[in-house]
Design a protein around this motif. Structure first.
Motif, PDB file in Angstrom:
ATOM      1  N   UNK A 259       0.817  -1.209   0.000  1.00 12.94           N
ATOM      2  CA  UNK A 259       0.000   0.000   0.000  1.00 12.94           C
ATOM      3  C   UNK A 259       0.857   1.268   0.000  1.00 12.94           C
ATOM      4  N   UNK A 260       2.143   1.132   0.339  1.00 11.33           N
ATOM      5  CA  UNK A 260       3.018   2.305   0.394  1.00 11.33           C
ATOM      6  C   UNK A 260       3.625   2.664  -0.958  1.00 11.33           C
ATOM      7  N   UNK A 261       3.289   1.916  -2.000  1.00  9.86           N
ATOM      8  CA  UNK A 261       3.840   2.196  -3.326  1.00  9.86           C
ATOM      9  C   UNK A 261       3.611   3.641  -3.787  1.00  9.86           C
ATOM     10  N   UNK A 262       2.472   4.280  -3.477  1.00  8.77           N
ATOM     11  CA  UNK A 262       2.293   5.675  -3.920  1.00  8.77           C
ATOM     12  C   UNK A 262       3.397   6.616  -3.451  1.00  8.77           C
ATOM     13  N   UNK A 263       3.998   6.331  -2.277  1.00  6.29           N
ATOM     14  CA  UNK A 263       5.047   7.217  -1.767  1.00  6.29           C
ATOM     15  C   UNK A 263       6.373   6.981  -2.481  1.00  6.29           C
ATOM     16  N   UNK A 264       6.576   5.790  -3.023  1.00  9.43           N
ATOM     17  CA  UNK A 264       7.735   5.545  -3.881  1.00  9.43           C
ATOM     18  C   UNK A 264       7.557   6.298  -5.197  1.00  9.43           C
ATOM     19  N   UNK A 265       6.357   6.208  -5.742  1.00  9.12           N
ATOM     20  CA  UNK A 265       6.096   6.890  -7.019  1.00  9.12           C
ATOM     21  C   UNK A 265       6.200   8.402  -6.873  1.00  9.12           C
TER      22      UNK A 265
ATOM     23  N   UNK B  58       7.994  10.778  -1.870  1.00 10.21           N
ATOM     24  CA  UNK B  58       7.604  11.559  -0.699  1.00 10.21           C
ATOM     25  C   UNK B  58       7.811  10.760   0.568  1.00 10.21           C
ATOM     26  N   UNK B  59       8.195  11.443   1.638  1.00  9.59           N
ATOM     27  CA  UNK B  59       8.161  10.873   2.970  1.00  9.59           C
ATOM     28  C   UNK B  59       9.323   9.971   3.333  1.00  9.59           C
ATOM     29  N   UNK B  60       9.314   9.576   4.607  1.00 12.12           N
ATOM     30  CA  UNK B  60      10.291   8.636   5.156  1.00 12.12           C
ATOM     31  C   UNK B  60       9.576   7.312   5.397  1.00 12.12           C
ATOM     32  N   UNK B  61      10.042   6.234   4.793  1.00 10.04           N
ATOM     33  CA  UNK B  61       9.423   4.925   4.946  1.00 10.04           C
ATOM     34  C   UNK B  61      10.100   4.158   6.079  1.00 10.04           C
ATOM     35  N   UNK B  62       9.297   3.620   7.005  1.00  7.21           N
ATOM     36  CA  UNK B  62       9.788   2.767   8.086  1.00  7.21           C
ATOM     37  C   UNK B  62       9.269   1.355   7.838  1.00  7.21           C
ATOM     38  N   UNK B  63      10.150   0.431   7.446  1.00  2.58           N
ATOM     39  CA  UNK B  63       9.729  -0.928   7.109  1.00  2.58           C
ATOM     40  C   UNK B  63      10.719  -1.936   7.696  1.00  2.58           C
ATOM     41  N   UNK B  64      10.257  -3.176   7.849  1.00  4.10           N
ATOM     42  CA  UNK B  64      11.195  -4.247   8.211  1.00  4.10           C
ATOM     43  C   UNK B  64      11.673  -4.940   6.939  1.00  4.10           C
ATOM     44  N   UNK B  65      12.540  -5.926   7.102  1.00  2.00           N
ATOM     45  CA  UNK B  65      13.167  -6.564   5.941  1.00  2.00           C
ATOM     46  C   UNK B  65      12.134  -7.221   5.032  1.00  2.00           C
ATOM     47  N   UNK B  66      11.143  -7.882   5.624  1.00  3.12           N
ATOM     48  CA  UNK B  66      10.109  -8.543   4.817  1.00  3.12           C
ATOM     49  C   UNK B  66       9.290  -7.523   4.045  1.00  3.12           C
ATOM     50  N   UNK B  67       8.915  -6.441   4.699  1.00  2.82           N
ATOM     51  CA  UNK B  67       8.113  -5.405   4.038  1.00  2.82           C
ATOM     52  C   UNK B  67       8.891  -4.737   2.907  1.00  2.82           C
TER      53      UNK B  67
ATOM     54  N   UNK C 124      21.086  -3.598   2.363  1.00  4.00           N
ATOM     55  CA  UNK C 124      20.764  -3.993   0.984  1.00  4.00           C
ATOM     56  C   UNK C 124      19.343  -3.569   0.625  1.00  4.00           C
ATOM     57  N   UNK C 125      18.404  -3.796   1.541  1.00  6.66           N
ATOM     58  CA  UNK C 125      17.001  -3.469   1.289  1.00  6.66           C
ATOM     59  C   UNK C 125      16.783  -1.963   1.201  1.00  6.66           C
ATOM     60  N   UNK C 126      17.394  -1.220   2.120  1.00  9.00           N
ATOM     61  CA  UNK C 126      17.205   0.229   2.133  1.00  9.00           C
ATOM     62  C   UNK C 126      17.766   0.871   0.869  1.00  9.00           C
ATOM     63  N   UNK C 127      18.924   0.392   0.424  1.00  7.17           N
ATOM     64  CA  UNK C 127      19.525   0.931  -0.796  1.00  7.17           C
ATOM     65  C   UNK C 127      18.627   0.680  -2.002  1.00  7.17           C
ATOM     66  N   UNK C 128      18.009  -0.492  -2.073  1.00  9.15           N
ATOM     67  CA  UNK C 128      17.125  -0.803  -3.198  1.00  9.15           C
ATOM     68  C   UNK C 128      15.863   0.063  -3.166  1.00  9.15           C
ATOM     69  N   UNK C 129      15.336   0.307  -1.969  1.00 11.26           N
ATOM     70  CA  UNK C 129      14.152   1.166  -1.864  1.00 11.26           C
ATOM     71  C   UNK C 129      14.449   2.571  -2.382  1.00 11.26           C
ATOM     72  N   UNK C 130      15.608   3.082  -2.067  1.00 12.31           N
ATOM     73  CA  UNK C 130      15.983   4.403  -2.566  1.00 12.31           C
ATOM     74  C   UNK C 130      16.119   4.368  -4.078  1.00 12.31           C
ATOM     75  N   UNK C 131      16.692   3.302  -4.618  1.00 13.68           N
ATOM     76  CA  UNK C 131      16.796   3.154  -6.076  1.00 13.68           C
ATOM     77  C   UNK C 131      15.418   3.162  -6.730  1.00 13.68           C
ATOM     78  N   UNK C 132      14.427   2.593  -6.023  1.00 17.90           N
ATOM     79  CA  UNK C 132      13.076   2.493  -6.584  1.00 17.90           C
ATOM     80  C   UNK C 132      12.253   3.765  -6.363  1.00 17.90           C
ATOM     81  N   UNK C 133      12.827   4.774  -5.727  1.00 13.92           N
ATOM     82  CA  UNK C 133      12.132   6.046  -5.618  1.00 13.92           C
ATOM     83  C   UNK C 133      11.924   6.585  -4.226  1.00 13.92           C
ATOM     84  N   UNK C 134      12.231   5.808  -3.191  1.00  9.84           N
ATOM     85  CA  UNK C 134      12.027   6.292  -1.827  1.00  9.84           C
ATOM     86  C   UNK C 134      12.903   7.509  -1.554  1.00  9.84           C
ATOM     87  N   UNK C 135      12.308   8.569  -1.007  1.00  8.71           N
ATOM     88  CA  UNK C 135      13.095   9.733  -0.632  1.00  8.71           C
ATOM     89  C   UNK C 135      14.033   9.385   0.515  1.00  8.71           C
ATOM     90  N   UNK C 136      13.563   8.488   1.392  1.00  9.23           N
ATOM     91  CA  UNK C 136      14.372   8.013   2.514  1.00  9.23           C
ATOM     92  C   UNK C 136      13.750   6.723   3.010  1.00  9.23           C
TER      93      UNK C 136
END
Length: 297
Positions: A180-186, A189-198, A212-224
């Protein structure tokens, strides 16, 4: 009279019904233990941690006008939360969450948050009608947002001018709601707080570590992206770089609410001026204290 909150917590405010046993459990286990009913929900768990740190959190959620809702609202106020901005529904029941925990962690859980989902954008009215903010004068403070809202509403928030000036901090609520948090990647926007599975669900892959996971999230558009991994290293990643810290080793006595405590403690640390490494360290320490049972539920 409503008080102006120091921070807004938007999402689930409900009753937690938690069964805990000191025994290891598996499917079909029938063991002795204790069952408690406590104020809970991701948004409220985060708010309660803010209150413990001396802040006045404001709750934006949906609570029924039934007996359970009245009791919950009163309990929230006693815990130091501002309840005057809650949407109170005349025809929907107060939401509930039920979990079973054993010595080997969370066994199973069911979230009945249908009232929050049905209330939809009505819970955001104070941010649009001028009470706390509007499109013309957006709310500019910190906002802790949880993924118990529908993806449609989360997508609306990610693009809504009424949130344009807010410091958005977002958690998925559970692995089942991570996508459900995909809109914030697109929207980046915002700071995402997730665990490894999420993090893996958001990236449609599996990860071996939080960095590894955090770096990939940033690559996919996460601001943080801030990613935790149980007792292993947690990570804070932005396009400018990665910070990783290991949590203290403690005896785990409970798990429900640990991620919410981590997120709240991290936000409080940054509001107090802590840098990225210090904030991550303080949040991990707070979560470790919580899971060890040293902080009351």
């Amino acid at each position: 009279m409503k008080e102006t909150p120091d921070i807004l917590c938007i999402g689930s405010v409900l009753w937690d019904v938690i069964g805990r046993s000191a025994s290891h459990m598996r499917q079909g286990s029938d063991v002795p233990g204790h069952i408690t009913r406590l104020p809970g929900g991701v948004a409220l768990n985060i708010a309660m941690t803010f209150a413990r740190f001396g802040l006045r959190p404001g709750l934006l959620s949906a609570v029924g006008r039934d007996r359970e809702g009245n009791e919950l609202t009163e309990a929230c106020a006693q815990l130091g939360c501002e309840t005057g901005y809650l949407y109170r529904s005349d025809d929907l029941p107060t939401d509930r969450y039920m979990a079973v925990e054993g010595a080997n962690g969370l066994i199973a859980a069911i979230a009945d948050a249908h009232t929050l989902e049905r209330a939809g954008a009505r819970i955001l009215q104070p941010l649009r009608d001028g009470t706390l903010g509007s499109v013309e004068a957006p709310y500019s403070g910190p906002v802790a947002l949880d993924g118990n809202l529908t993806e449609t509403l989360l997508d609306e928030i990610a693009r809504d001018p009424a949130f344009a000036a807010a410091d958005l901090r977002i958690a998925p609520a559970s692995p089942g709601k991570a996508e459900r948090l995909m809109p914030f990647l697109r929207a980046r926007r915002g700071v995402l707080y997730v665990n490894l599975e999420e993090a893996g669900l958001l990236c449609q892959t599996r990860f071996d570590s939080a960095p590894q996971a955090a770096a990939r999230l940033v690559e996919r558009g996460a601001a943080r992206a801030i990613v935790t991994n149980g007792g292993d290293a947690a990570c804070d990643a932005t396009p400018e770089g990665i910070v990783a810290e290991c949590p203290p080793e403690v005896l785990v006595t409970r798990v429900t609410g640990a991620g919410d405590t981590f997120m709240a403690a991290h936000i409080v640390a940054e509001l107090g001026g802590a840098g990225r490494a210090e904030a991550l360290d303080r949040a991990l320490a707070a979560a470790a204290t919580y899971v060890s049972g040293d902080i009351p539920s």
